[in-house]
Design an enzyme around this catalytic site. Sequence first.
Site, PDB file in Angstrom:
ATOM      1  N   LYS A   1       0.723   4.561  -3.095  1.00  0.00           N
ATOM      2  CA  LYS A   1       0.671   5.574  -2.928  1.00  0.00           C
ATOM      3  C   LYS A   1       2.202   7.032  -3.152  1.00  0.00           C
ATOM      4  CE  LYS A   1      -3.669   5.205  -1.651  1.00  0.00           C
ATOM      5  NZ  LYS A   1      -4.182   5.970  -2.233  1.00  0.00           N
TER       6      LYS A   1
ATOM      7  N   TYR B   1       1.116  -1.418   0.416  1.00  0.00           N
ATOM      8  CA  TYR B   1      -0.025   0.061  -0.208  1.00  0.00           C
ATOM      9  C   TYR B   1       0.807   1.622   0.273  1.00  0.00           C
ATOM     10  CZ  TYR B   1      -3.382   3.578   1.403  1.00  0.00           C
ATOM     11  OH  TYR B   1      -4.741   4.403   0.945  1.00  0.00           O
TER      12      TYR B   1
END
Length: 307
Positions: free
Chosen positions: A176, A172
């Site tokens: 990002k 994640y």
Amino acid sequence: MGILDGKVALVTGAGQGLGRVEALELARNGASVVVNDLGVEADGSGGSEEPCRQVVKEIEAEGGTAVAAYGDVSNWHDAGRLVRTAVETFGDLNILMNNAGIQRDGMIVKMTEDQFDSVIQVHVKGHFAMIKHTMDFWRNKSKADGGAPLYGRIISTASDSFMMGNLGQPNYAAAKAAIAHLTLSAARECQRFGATANVILPRARTRMTMSGPWAGIFAEPTDGSFDNFSPDHIGPLVAWIASPYSENVSGQLLQLWGKHIRVYAPPVPSLDHENDEPWTVDNLQSLLGPFFEDKKPIEDGFALPMS
């Protein structure tokens, strides 16, 4: 009259959570909205057309205009079809709000290849595919108008998890980080069309934040106090970036939660030294040894604190 009257917005991941809030807010400000969602669980499993249809009903109940568009943003052909849906239904595409994403947390030593790949696929390729097809449309439109500037806004959803290097979220955090820099690159490229591209880093209660390491922090207050992490706070920021007010705002990272807003500046070196001689292990130690001597591992590193 709404500030976005006559504008067309495409919001990905708009069936629930932040995407739903953003779609509703854009519509309230006058935009016609393409509501995209796959209706999956937070980990990407399952799927249903009902969430995006429900948001369309909510928008229409408030007097707005919207159409549902079921499709996978990380699928090249679906992404192109979503852009065409906006143009064929409403005659244009002015605002791309990238929000679709999934979360499959795990420590690096326990993470499977599929856990890593699936998160990168949806977040990074999904953002890229939507930006690519949107910018193709804008480039062709600008050329057809003799190079005239157009009204274009790309808004991508990242997270400060990439600046923290969140424990248990390596996929994640990596996704990002990629989204942020993909969008900064897009900002440089779409400037020639008169368009802008910016990144938001929302701190809000969503299915993903409620299942990650911050679940306790993001919980809804039970004592009636101000709800700092309600996703409803994010809508006005998205509408502002999408609006004419932000004409000169591009290549920015903006973060909002509760009543607080933050705009990030470029990173600044903590050491910037030109040596008289070529580098060796010994002279690097002479410089870096004292520099790092009193610094704490990780805590005094590049990453923001996980707090």
